[in-house]
Design a protein around this motif. Structure first.
Motif, PDB file in Angstrom:
ATOM      1  N   VAL A 118       0.585  -1.440   0.451  1.00  0.00           N
ATOM      2  CA  VAL A 118      -0.042  -0.214  -0.023  1.00  0.00           C
ATOM      3  C   VAL A 118       0.925   1.426  -0.026  1.00  0.00           C
ATOM      4  O   VAL A 118       0.823   2.232  -0.979  1.00  0.00           O
ATOM      5  CB  VAL A 118      -1.089  -0.143   1.262  1.00  0.00           C
ATOM      6  CG1 VAL A 118      -1.928   1.585   1.176  1.00  0.00           C
ATOM      7  CG2 VAL A 118      -1.906  -1.012   1.174  1.00  0.00           C
ATOM      8  N   SER A 119       2.186   1.764   0.166  1.00  0.00           N
ATOM      9  CA  SER A 119       2.923   2.456   0.744  1.00  0.00           C
ATOM     10  C   SER A 119       3.344   2.356  -0.346  1.00  0.00           C
ATOM     11  O   SER A 119       4.153   3.898  -1.212  1.00  0.00           O
ATOM     12  CB  SER A 119       3.912   2.015   2.574  1.00  0.00           C
ATOM     13  OG  SER A 119       4.692   2.819   2.135  1.00  0.00           O
ATOM     14  N   LEU A 120       4.030   1.277  -0.962  1.00  0.00           N
ATOM     15  CA  LEU A 120       4.966   1.223  -2.023  1.00  0.00           C
ATOM     16  C   LEU A 120       4.391   1.874  -3.339  1.00  0.00           C
ATOM     17  O   LEU A 120       4.870   2.961  -4.077  1.00  0.00           O
ATOM     18  CB  LEU A 120       5.041   0.003  -2.275  1.00  0.00           C
ATOM     19  CG  LEU A 120       7.173  -0.024  -2.044  1.00  0.00           C
ATOM     20  CD1 LEU A 120       7.815  -1.408  -2.294  1.00  0.00           C
ATOM     21  CD2 LEU A 120       8.442   0.818  -2.168  1.00  0.00           C
ATOM     22  N   GLY A 121       3.336   1.031  -3.154  1.00  0.00           N
ATOM     23  CA  GLY A 121       2.347   1.365  -5.196  1.00  0.00           C
ATOM     24  C   GLY A 121       2.983   0.584  -5.986  1.00  0.00           C
ATOM     25  O   GLY A 121       3.693  -0.018  -5.567  1.00  0.00           O
ATOM     26  N   LYS A 122       2.059   0.460  -6.490  1.00  0.00           N
ATOM     27  CA  LYS A 122       1.915  -0.587  -7.811  1.00  0.00           C
ATOM     28  C   LYS A 122       3.200   0.249  -9.031  1.00  0.00           C
ATOM     29  O   LYS A 122       4.060  -1.030  -9.379  1.00  0.00           O
ATOM     30  CB  LYS A 122       0.892  -1.201  -8.734  1.00  0.00           C
ATOM     31  CG  LYS A 122       0.751  -1.943 -10.003  1.00  0.00           C
ATOM     32  CD  LYS A 122      -0.715  -2.171 -10.313  1.00  0.00           C
ATOM     33  CE  LYS A 122      -0.055  -3.297 -11.857  1.00  0.00           C
ATOM     34  NZ  LYS A 122      -1.493  -3.339 -12.390  1.00  0.00           N
ATOM     35  N   HIS A 123       3.587   0.990  -9.441  1.00  0.00           N
ATOM     36  CA  HIS A 123       5.064   1.391 -10.047  1.00  0.00           C
ATOM     37  C   HIS A 123       5.414   1.032  -9.551  1.00  0.00           C
ATOM     38  O   HIS A 123       6.244   0.661 -10.030  1.00  0.00           O
ATOM     39  CB  HIS A 123       4.215   2.717 -10.153  1.00  0.00           C
ATOM     40  CG  HIS A 123       5.292   3.492 -10.919  1.00  0.00           C
ATOM     41  ND1 HIS A 123       5.541   3.480 -12.961  1.00  0.00           N
ATOM     42  CD2 HIS A 123       6.493   4.454 -11.127  1.00  0.00           C
ATOM     43  CE1 HIS A 123       6.399   3.685 -12.965  1.00  0.00           C
ATOM     44  NE2 HIS A 123       7.139   4.806 -11.930  1.00  0.00           N
ATOM     45  N   ARG A 124       6.033   1.800  -8.195  1.00  0.00           N
ATOM     46  CA  ARG A 124       7.200   0.977  -7.679  1.00  0.00           C
ATOM     47  C   ARG A 124       7.409   0.419  -7.652  1.00  0.00           C
ATOM     48  O   ARG A 124       8.738  -0.141  -7.524  1.00  0.00           O
ATOM     49  CB  ARG A 124       7.703   1.989  -6.017  1.00  0.00           C
ATOM     50  CG  ARG A 124       9.088   2.206  -5.698  1.00  0.00           C
ATOM     51  CD  ARG A 124       9.518   2.739  -6.182  1.00  0.00           C
ATOM     52  NE  ARG A 124      11.110   2.834  -5.496  1.00  0.00           N
ATOM     53  CZ  ARG A 124      11.418   3.654  -4.672  1.00  0.00           C
ATOM     54  NH1 ARG A 124      10.764   4.676  -3.658  1.00  0.00           N
ATOM     55  NH2 ARG A 124      12.402   3.105  -4.013  1.00  0.00           N
ATOM     56  N   TYR A 125       6.802  -0.912  -7.034  1.00  0.00           N
ATOM     57  CA  TYR A 125       7.034  -2.220  -6.762  1.00  0.00           C
ATOM     58  C   TYR A 125       7.643  -2.938  -8.432  1.00  0.00           C
ATOM     59  O   TYR A 125       8.139  -3.860  -8.666  1.00  0.00           O
ATOM     60  CB  TYR A 125       5.634  -2.754  -6.576  1.00  0.00           C
ATOM     61  CG  TYR A 125       5.579  -4.798  -6.953  1.00  0.00           C
ATOM     62  CD1 TYR A 125       6.720  -4.998  -5.566  1.00  0.00           C
ATOM     63  CD2 TYR A 125       5.231  -5.789  -7.147  1.00  0.00           C
ATOM     64  CE1 TYR A 125       7.097  -6.203  -5.210  1.00  0.00           C
ATOM     65  CE2 TYR A 125       4.998  -6.496  -7.040  1.00  0.00           C
ATOM     66  CZ  TYR A 125       6.459  -6.884  -6.602  1.00  0.00           C
ATOM     67  OH  TYR A 125       6.157  -8.397  -6.461  1.00  0.00           O
ATOM     68  N   THR A 126       6.657  -2.292  -9.522  1.00  0.00           N
ATOM     69  CA  THR A 126       7.172  -3.033 -10.676  1.00  0.00           C
ATOM     70  C   THR A 126       8.838  -2.433 -10.965  1.00  0.00           C
ATOM     71  O   THR A 126       9.280  -3.457 -11.811  1.00  0.00           O
ATOM     72  CB  THR A 126       6.053  -1.924 -11.950  1.00  0.00           C
ATOM     73  OG1 THR A 126       4.798  -2.599 -11.592  1.00  0.00           O
ATOM     74  CG2 THR A 126       6.539  -2.592 -13.353  1.00  0.00           C
ATOM     75  N   GLU A 127       8.709  -1.477 -10.398  1.00  0.00           N
ATOM     76  CA  GLU A 127      10.103  -0.993 -10.661  1.00  0.00           C
ATOM     77  C   GLU A 127      11.380  -1.912 -10.228  1.00  0.00           C
ATOM     78  O   GLU A 127      12.521  -1.841 -10.530  1.00  0.00           O
ATOM     79  CB  GLU A 127      10.367   0.594 -10.398  1.00  0.00           C
ATOM     80  CG  GLU A 127       9.800   1.416 -11.678  1.00  0.00           C
ATOM     81  CD  GLU A 127      10.897   1.995 -13.092  1.00  0.00           C
ATOM     82  OE1 GLU A 127      11.287   2.128 -12.953  1.00  0.00           O
ATOM     83  OE2 GLU A 127       9.964   1.426 -13.798  1.00  0.00           O
ATOM     84  N   ILE A 128      11.190  -2.351  -9.274  1.00  0.00           N
ATOM     85  CA  ILE A 128      11.881  -3.066  -7.795  1.00  0.00           C
ATOM     86  C   ILE A 128      11.925  -4.315  -9.064  1.00  0.00           C
ATOM     87  O   ILE A 128      13.289  -4.598  -8.654  1.00  0.00           O
ATOM     88  CB  ILE A 128      11.086  -2.936  -6.949  1.00  0.00           C
ATOM     89  CG1 ILE A 128      11.543  -1.411  -5.822  1.00  0.00           C
ATOM     90  CG2 ILE A 128      11.924  -4.562  -6.244  1.00  0.00           C
ATOM     91  CD1 ILE A 128      11.005  -2.033  -4.687  1.00  0.00           C
ATOM     92  N   CYS A 129      10.938  -5.254  -9.129  1.00  0.00           N
ATOM     93  CA  CYS A 129      11.187  -6.149  -9.477  1.00  0.00           C
ATOM     94  C   CYS A 129      12.153  -5.922 -10.980  1.00  0.00           C
ATOM     95  O   CYS A 129      12.311  -6.781 -11.550  1.00  0.00           O
ATOM     96  CB  CYS A 129       9.512  -6.612 -10.032  1.00  0.00           C
ATOM     97  SG  CYS A 129       9.101  -6.645  -8.847  1.00  0.00           S
ATOM     98  N   LYS A 130      11.767  -4.837 -11.218  1.00  0.00           N
ATOM     99  CA  LYS A 130      12.969  -4.990 -13.003  1.00  0.00           C
ATOM    100  C   LYS A 130      14.228  -4.509 -12.142  1.00  0.00           C
ATOM    101  O   LYS A 130      15.156  -5.348 -13.053  1.00  0.00           O
ATOM    102  CB  LYS A 130      12.334  -3.411 -13.692  1.00  0.00           C
ATOM    103  CG  LYS A 130      11.151  -3.715 -14.888  1.00  0.00           C
ATOM    104  CD  LYS A 130      10.835  -2.341 -15.361  1.00  0.00           C
ATOM    105  CE  LYS A 130       9.251  -2.975 -16.149  1.00  0.00           C
ATOM    106  NZ  LYS A 130       8.662  -1.368 -16.419  1.00  0.00           N
TER     107      LYS A 130
END
Length: 217
Positions: A75-87
């Protein structure tokens, strides 16, 4: 060393306090993974120990699809930031190497009995921290690095609530959520990075530990 000017809390027995922050993509250590990690050494006043190394990093999950976007970290990170971390995050297996190197770089001393000291973890929700650390490092390595006695903001704030409630007073922390606890103590939480969270956690611990009266915070 005097009681008026201590080098460390005697109860710590020279173990090195370190504030840890974990962001995870779900709260089940068996299924989910750490995606952000921070470690900040502290002195006896729960302030940053500038003589010790620190580190923070982002970690790429092995199975990014196994994510619970409703857990507090996501919830704190958000979907966009999580996607960047996955990359761009480092591989999960490298995090264990980083932690082992961090422990070596701390150059921990020996206690008065000649036994090597360990890391005294300071965290929010130790159960979560322990589950993910044991999964990552294995129980034997975990026990080699970390002291079994930890400091956890979550039960500490619950204790203060119990103390107030027993006296018939309004509790200080009606929600045991990290950001809410910080807001009640007027601690700035604008730095959302893991090392920023480590410093915010340490400040919470400092105020609660060193304030005889919680109202003076």
């Amino acid at each position: 060393m005097t009681k008026e000017d201590p080098v460390y809390l005697e109860w710590w027995n020279r173990h090195q306090a370190v504030a840890f922050w974990l962001d995870v993509n779900g709260e089940d250590p068996h299924m989910n993974e750490i995606v952000r990690f921070g470690a900040m050494p502290l002195n006896y006043r729960f302030e940053r120990d500038k003589s010790r190394p620190f580190f923070g990093t982002e970690i790429r999950p092995d199975i990014p699809e196994l994510v619970n976007m409703d857990c507090p970290s996501m919830v704190s990170l958000g979907k966009h930031r999580y996607t960047e971390i996955c990359k761009r995050g480092i591989p999960q297996i490298e995090l264990a190497d980083y932690i082992l190197k961090f422990y070596d770089d701390l150059k921990v001393s020996c206690n008065k009995y000649g036994n090597p000291t360990r890391i005294l973890p300071v965290c929010f929700n130790f159960g979560l921290f322990y589950g993910f650390m044991v999964k990552l490092l294995g129980i034997h390595t975990y026990n080699h690095i970390f002291h079994p006695i930890h400091r956890d903001l979550l039960p500490l704030t619950a204790y203060f609530n119990d103390r107030y409630d027993a006296r018939g007073q309004l509790v200080k922390f009606p929600k045991l959520d990290f950001l809410y606890i910080c807001s009640q103590m007027r601690i700035d939480t604008s730095n959302r990075e893991p090392l920023g969270r480590c410093l915010q956690l340490a400040e919470c611990m400092r105020r609660l530990t060193y304030s005889a009266n919680i109202e003076v915070m």
